[in-house]
Design an enzyme around this catalytic site. Structure first.
Site, PDB file in Angstrom:
ATOM      1  CG  HIS A 131       5.648  -0.610  36.224  1.00 20.90           C
ATOM      2  ND1 HIS A 131       6.346  -0.392  35.049  1.00 20.90           N
ATOM      3  CD2 HIS A 131       4.945   0.603  37.131  1.00 20.90           C
ATOM      4  CE1 HIS A 131       6.410   0.867  34.429  1.00 20.90           C
ATOM      5  NE2 HIS A 131       5.554   1.360  35.694  1.00 20.90           N
TER       6      HIS A 131
ATOM      7  CB  CYS B 153       6.318   3.839  33.207  1.00 17.71           C
ATOM      8  SG  CYS B 153       5.738   4.646  34.933  1.00 17.71           S
TER       9      CYS B 153
ATOM     10  N   GLY C 211      -1.670   0.009  34.518  1.00 19.33           N
ATOM     11  CA  GLY C 211      -1.321  -0.067  36.716  1.00 19.33           C
ATOM     12  C   GLY C 211      -1.270   2.031  36.848  1.00 19.33           C
TER      13      GLY C 211
END
Length: 153
Positions: free
Chosen positions: A130, A88, A46
């Site tokens: 997220h 992340c 993502g």
């Protein structure tokens, strides 16, 4: 298309709330295409617009079942709880077990402005949460219940 630089922790843009998208035009399409190429290059699942320096409510994701482009996304329902590993692209080598909803329903617009809904579970639900957090200036670390050594991942 172009690969964009991914903003890293410490850049204040990651802590800002994004503005809604109002123009569904070629400029937006170029950004989405660039984000897709950047995500593929980074080998992530993502990517939110602020991670490439753009304060707009946009994220993309591909958890293995095809690319989703979410513009002006809104989580409209949450159900259950999951505790799983999360990382992340903006926080390299930082991992943790997060507490997130197991199932979410997302309302968003596509690149042409048409509304759609997605019901997602597990990894896809976690990714939606997220990336939506990024649009609100929130990092995954605020959901970490236990940090993980990068060698454990």
């Amino acid at each position: 298309m172009a690969i964009r630089n991914i903003v890293k922790i410490g850049d204040p843009i990651l802590n800002k709330v994004c503005r809604p998208v109002t123009d569904f035009d070629e400029r937006l399409w170029q950004l989405l295409d660039d984000m897709r190429e950047t995500l593929a290059q980074a080998d992530g699942v993502g990517l939110a617009a602020p991670q490439v320096g753009i304060l707009r409510r946009i994220f993309i994701m591909d958890v293995g079942d095809g690319l989703v482009e979410a513009i002006n996304p809104e989580i409209v329902s949450e159900k259950g709880v999951q505790e799983e590993t999360e990382g992340c692209l903006s926080l390299p080598n930082e991992w943790g077990i997060t507490k997130r909803p197991r199932k979410v329903k997302l309302k968003a617009q596509d690149r042409y402005g048409k509304y759609f809904f997605i019901t997602a579970e597990d990894l896809k639900a976690r990714c939606i949460c997220h990336e939506t957090d990024h649009l609100n200036g929130v990092l995954f670390t605020s959901h970490v219940i236990r940090k993980i050594d990068p060698e454990e991942t």
